[in-house]
Design a protein around this motif. Sequence first.
Motif: not given
Length: 139
Positions: A60-68
């Motif tokens: 989730t951290v990886y996916n959220t950083l990519r979304a940001f």
Amino acid sequence: MEHQVLQRGSDWLDGAGLRPTRQRLTLAALLVGDGKNRHVTAESLFAKVKEQGESVSLATVYNTLRAFCDVGLLQEVTVDGTRSYFDTNTHDHPHFYWENDGTLTDAPANELQIVQLPEAPEGTEIASVEVVIRLRPKA
């Protein structure tokens, strides 16, 4: 987390049109809640989340950083093609990579001079130039 920290995170997400889910708000508050710029890896941010007692997976951290990154809230800086850092300062600027401890910091942009770049191949244009200056202690 204190209200002001959460509010900064919420405002940051709102400015990019992102819905403030619990996970996004937690990560946003850790990234910009104190009003300072920072450079993080997914792993270092995940550790900080755990330290705060929050429940968010590393995926989730990886996916959220990519979304940001996708909405322009973060800039991804890759060092050696092996490690990505995420920078809350999205303006063009150089970085120092400290080899002894694996950290990334801003380098003074006003001291950098790029005199000339090679021409882009036909049918392309230069999208950006990343400058990472690697540092290590003198031998």
